[in-house]
Design a protein around this motif. Structure first.
Motif, PDB file in Angstrom:
ATOM      1  N   TYR A   1       0.663  37.240 -16.264  1.00 16.28           N
ATOM      2  CA  TYR A   1      -0.386  37.222 -15.238  1.00 16.28           C
ATOM      3  C   TYR A   1      -0.351  35.908 -14.477  1.00 16.28           C
ATOM      4  CZ  TYR A   1      -2.312  41.268 -17.655  1.00 16.28           C
ATOM      5  OH  TYR A   1      -2.480  42.501 -18.215  1.00 16.28           O
TER       6      TYR A   1
ATOM      7  N   LYS B   1      -1.363  40.788 -12.378  1.00 14.84           N
ATOM      8  CA  LYS B   1      -0.137  41.065 -13.123  1.00 14.84           C
ATOM      9  C   LYS B   1       1.073  40.695 -12.270  1.00 14.84           C
ATOM     10  CE  LYS B   1       0.259  44.407 -16.726  1.00 14.84           C
ATOM     11  NZ  LYS B   1      -0.034  45.768 -17.131  1.00 14.84           N
TER      12      LYS B   1
ATOM     13  N   LEU C   1      -2.760  33.425 -11.951  1.00 11.83           N
ATOM     14  CA  LEU C   1      -4.134  33.175 -11.509  1.00 11.83           C
ATOM     15  C   LEU C   1      -4.145  32.889 -10.010  1.00 11.83           C
ATOM     16  CD1 LEU C   1      -7.136  32.758 -12.340  1.00 11.83           C
ATOM     17  CD2 LEU C   1      -6.596  30.353 -12.661  1.00 11.83           C
ATOM     18  N   ILE C   2      -4.814  33.767  -9.267  1.00  9.01           N
ATOM     19  CA  ILE C   2      -4.961  33.569  -7.817  1.00  9.01           C
ATOM     20  C   ILE C   2      -6.452  33.568  -7.520  1.00  9.01           C
ATOM     21  CG2 ILE C   2      -4.428  34.450  -5.516  1.00  9.01           C
ATOM     22  CD1 ILE C   2      -1.992  35.849  -6.787  1.00  9.01           C
ATOM     23  N   GLY C   3      -6.972  32.407  -7.160  1.00 10.50           N
ATOM     24  CA  GLY C   3      -8.424  32.291  -6.985  1.00 10.50           C
ATOM     25  C   GLY C   3      -9.087  32.592  -8.317  1.00 10.50           C
ATOM     26  N   PRO C   4     -10.089  33.503  -8.335  1.00  8.08           N
ATOM     27  CA  PRO C   4     -10.745  33.825  -9.605  1.00  8.08           C
ATOM     28  C   PRO C   4     -10.166  35.079 -10.273  1.00  8.08           C
ATOM     29  CG  PRO C   4     -12.077  34.593  -7.774  1.00  8.08           C
ATOM     30  CD  PRO C   4     -10.790  34.106  -7.188  1.00  8.08           C
ATOM     31  N   VAL C   5      -8.988  35.528  -9.811  1.00  5.66           N
ATOM     32  CA  VAL C   5      -8.442  36.801 -10.287  1.00  5.66           C
ATOM     33  C   VAL C   5      -7.106  36.600 -11.001  1.00  5.66           C
ATOM     34  CG1 VAL C   5      -7.544  39.034  -9.506  1.00  5.66           C
ATOM     35  CG2 VAL C   5      -9.580  38.088  -8.436  1.00  5.66           C
ATOM     36  N   LEU C   6      -6.962  37.251 -12.164  1.00  6.54           N
ATOM     37  CA  LEU C   6      -5.673  37.260 -12.861  1.00  6.54           C
ATOM     38  C   LEU C   6      -4.908  38.494 -12.410  1.00  6.54           C
ATOM     39  CD1 LEU C   6      -6.164  36.308 -16.627  1.00  6.54           C
ATOM     40  CD2 LEU C   6      -4.854  35.086 -14.928  1.00  6.54           C
TER      41      LEU C   6
ATOM     42  N   GLU D   1      -3.779  48.317 -10.571  1.00 10.98           N
ATOM     43  CA  GLU D   1      -4.752  48.331 -11.674  1.00 10.98           C
ATOM     44  C   GLU D   1      -6.167  48.618 -11.172  1.00 10.98           C
ATOM     45  OE1 GLU D   1      -4.349  45.213 -14.726  1.00 10.98           O
ATOM     46  OE2 GLU D   1      -2.594  44.566 -13.610  1.00 10.98           O
TER      47      GLU D   1
ATOM     48  N   LYS E   1       0.845  -1.206   0.000  1.00 12.52           N
ATOM     49  CA  LYS E   1       0.000   0.000   0.000  1.00 12.52           C
ATOM     50  C   LYS E   1       0.876   1.250   0.000  1.00 12.52           C
ATOM     51  CE  LYS E   1      -4.229  -1.705   2.150  1.00 12.52           C
ATOM     52  NZ  LYS E   1      -4.900  -1.906   3.433  1.00 12.52           N
TER      53      LYS E   1
ATOM     54  N   ALA F   1      -6.345  36.115  -3.116  1.00 13.02           N
ATOM     55  CA  ALA F   1      -6.814  37.035  -4.163  1.00 13.02           C
ATOM     56  C   ALA F   1      -7.130  38.405  -3.562  1.00 13.02           C
ATOM     57  CB  ALA F   1      -8.039  36.454  -4.854  1.00 13.02           C
TER      58      ALA F   1
ATOM     59  N   ASN G   1      -7.520  30.458  -1.310  1.00  8.29           N
ATOM     60  CA  ASN G   1      -7.301  31.113  -2.607  1.00  8.29           C
ATOM     61  C   ASN G   1      -7.982  32.480  -2.661  1.00  8.29           C
ATOM     62  OD1 ASN G   1      -5.734  29.107  -3.725  1.00  8.29           O
ATOM     63  ND2 ASN G   1      -7.443  28.048  -4.687  1.00  8.29           N
ATOM     64  N   LEU G   2      -9.194  32.533  -2.120  1.00  7.09           N
ATOM     65  CA  LEU G   2      -9.939  33.798  -2.117  1.00  7.09           C
ATOM     66  C   LEU G   2      -9.244  34.831  -1.228  1.00  7.09           C
ATOM     67  CD1 LEU G   2     -13.530  32.319  -1.934  1.00  7.09           C
ATOM     68  CD2 LEU G   2     -12.625  33.627  -3.846  1.00  7.09           C
TER      69      LEU G   2
ATOM     70  N   ILE H   1      -9.712  44.789 -13.322  1.00  8.33           N
ATOM     71  CA  ILE H   1      -9.140  43.469 -13.017  1.00  8.33           C
ATOM     72  C   ILE H   1      -9.740  42.419 -13.951  1.00  8.33           C
ATOM     73  CG2 ILE H   1      -8.859  41.722 -11.181  1.00  8.33           C
ATOM     74  CD1 ILE H   1      -7.507  44.365 -10.454  1.00  8.33           C
ATOM     75  N   ARG H   2      -8.901  41.467 -14.334  1.00 11.12           N
ATOM     76  CA  ARG H   2      -9.404  40.326 -15.127  1.00 11.12           C
ATOM     77  C   ARG H   2      -9.976  39.310 -14.143  1.00 11.12           C
ATOM     78  NH1 ARG H   2      -5.560  43.001 -17.224  1.00 11.12           N
ATOM     79  NH2 ARG H   2      -5.164  43.131 -19.462  1.00 11.12           N
ATOM     80  N   PHE H   3     -11.295  39.174 -14.157  1.00 10.93           N
ATOM     81  CA  PHE H   3     -11.989  38.331 -13.176  1.00 10.93           C
ATOM     82  C   PHE H   3     -12.605  37.120 -13.873  1.00 10.93           C
ATOM     83  CE2 PHE H   3     -15.751  37.297 -10.530  1.00 10.93           C
ATOM     84  CZ  PHE H   3     -15.127  37.102  -9.313  1.00 10.93           C
ATOM     85  N   GLN H   4     -12.402  35.946 -13.299  1.00  4.45           N
ATOM     86  CA  GLN H   4     -12.881  34.719 -13.943  1.00  4.45           C
ATOM     87  C   GLN H   4     -14.373  34.509 -13.689  1.00  4.45           C
ATOM     88  OE1 GLN H   4     -10.945  31.082 -12.713  1.00  4.45           O
ATOM     89  NE2 GLN H   4     -11.380  30.097 -14.654  1.00  4.45           N
TER      90      GLN H   4
END
Lengths: 140, 126
Positions: A72, A81, A74-79, B58, A36, B49, B45-46, B61-64
């Motif tokens: 850029y 710079k 990606l951190i959480g839902p934010v890109l 800026e 295992k 962010a 993560n939040l 912001i580029r938001f997903q």
């Protein structure tokens, strides 16, 4: 008198056989745990190998960029710079770390596999002892 | 689950129901652990962010959103992240509560089953 002696011998031999079987069971459990552990290590190794490939690909892409290019992260839902040099340094560090982890995992897996092989040998010998024991009992 | 080496005990219909329930609870417990782990990671993560937004210069912001990134004003992004954080925290709280409840039920069933079967049953994990 002879009957008593043979009964005693039978009782002792069945007790020995029980001990051997118990030992075999314990060794088999140990082997199962080792297997295992090996599977878990292989899984982790696979994950790290994929990550290493991805990071090396990113590094290649970063090396193609000009100094003034926008990068850029990606951190959480934010890109967000990021500085190109910083991104480069981060990826290199990550590659370094993953490579070190892979080396460590390889060593661990090798060690575990050696232990596994020795356990298998022990189990095989035990099984042979039990078989010869039972064969001897059968003749008696 | 492993089998113990105890003496034979009659397994009634009720015992079987308890054993089945324990199995279901155990599965749910593992599902909850995974869900809690994901919720915690999302929260972290939040949080990251949010911190990055404080540091950035800026204004747009580029938001997903789903699969795409939209240009959204910084203030709105901050609000959205706070909302998502709130929802995730509430979800995490509920999951933790359910986990506690599941553990309590499992402990109760363990008590009942071990009292009857002793070492003929093993409800521990490897």
């Amino acid at each position: 008198m002879n009957r008593r002696r043979s009964e005693l011998r039978n009782a002792m031999s069945s007790s020995n056989l029980r001990d051997l079987q118990r030992e075999l069971e314990n060794k088999a459990n140990d082997l199962s745990k080792l297997q295992k552990e090996i599977a878990k290590n292989h899984q982790m190794r696979k994950k790290y190998t994929v990550q290493l490939g991805e990071n090396e690909l990113v590094l290649k892409e970063l090396d193609l960029l000009k100094d003034d290019a926008n990068v850029y992260k990606l951190i959480g839902p934010v890109l967000v710079k990021q500085d190109l040099a910083e991104a480069n340094a981060n990826v290199r560090k990550r590659i370094e770390y993953i490579s070190a982890e892979l080396k460590r995992l390889d060593a661990t897996v090798q060690d575990l596999e050696e232990k596994q092989n020795s356990k298998k040998d022990t189990i095989l010998k035990l099984q042979q002892r039990i078989q010869s024991f039972q064969a001897g009992k059968g003749k008696a | 689950m492993q089998q113990g080496g105890g003496s034979e005990t009659e397994v009634t219909w009720e015992d079987q129901q308890n054993i089945n329930k324990f199995g279901r609870l155990n599965n749910r417990f593992h599902e909850l652990e995974d869900e809690i782990k994901i919720a915690k990671e999302t929260n972290d993560n939040l949080e990251d962010a949010s911190n990055e937004l404080i540091l950035t210069d800026e204004e747009v912001i580029r938001f997903q959103i789903g699969e795409v990134f939209a240009h959204v004003p910084k203030d709105e992004v901050e609000n959205r992240i706070e909302q998502i954080k709130e929802v995730t925290s509430q979800k995490l709280e509920k999951l933790e509560e359910e986990k506690e409840s599941v553990l309590a039920q499992m402990a109760e069933l363990k008590k009942i089953l071990y009292a009857k079967f002793n070492d003929s049953i093993n409800l521990e994990e490897d």
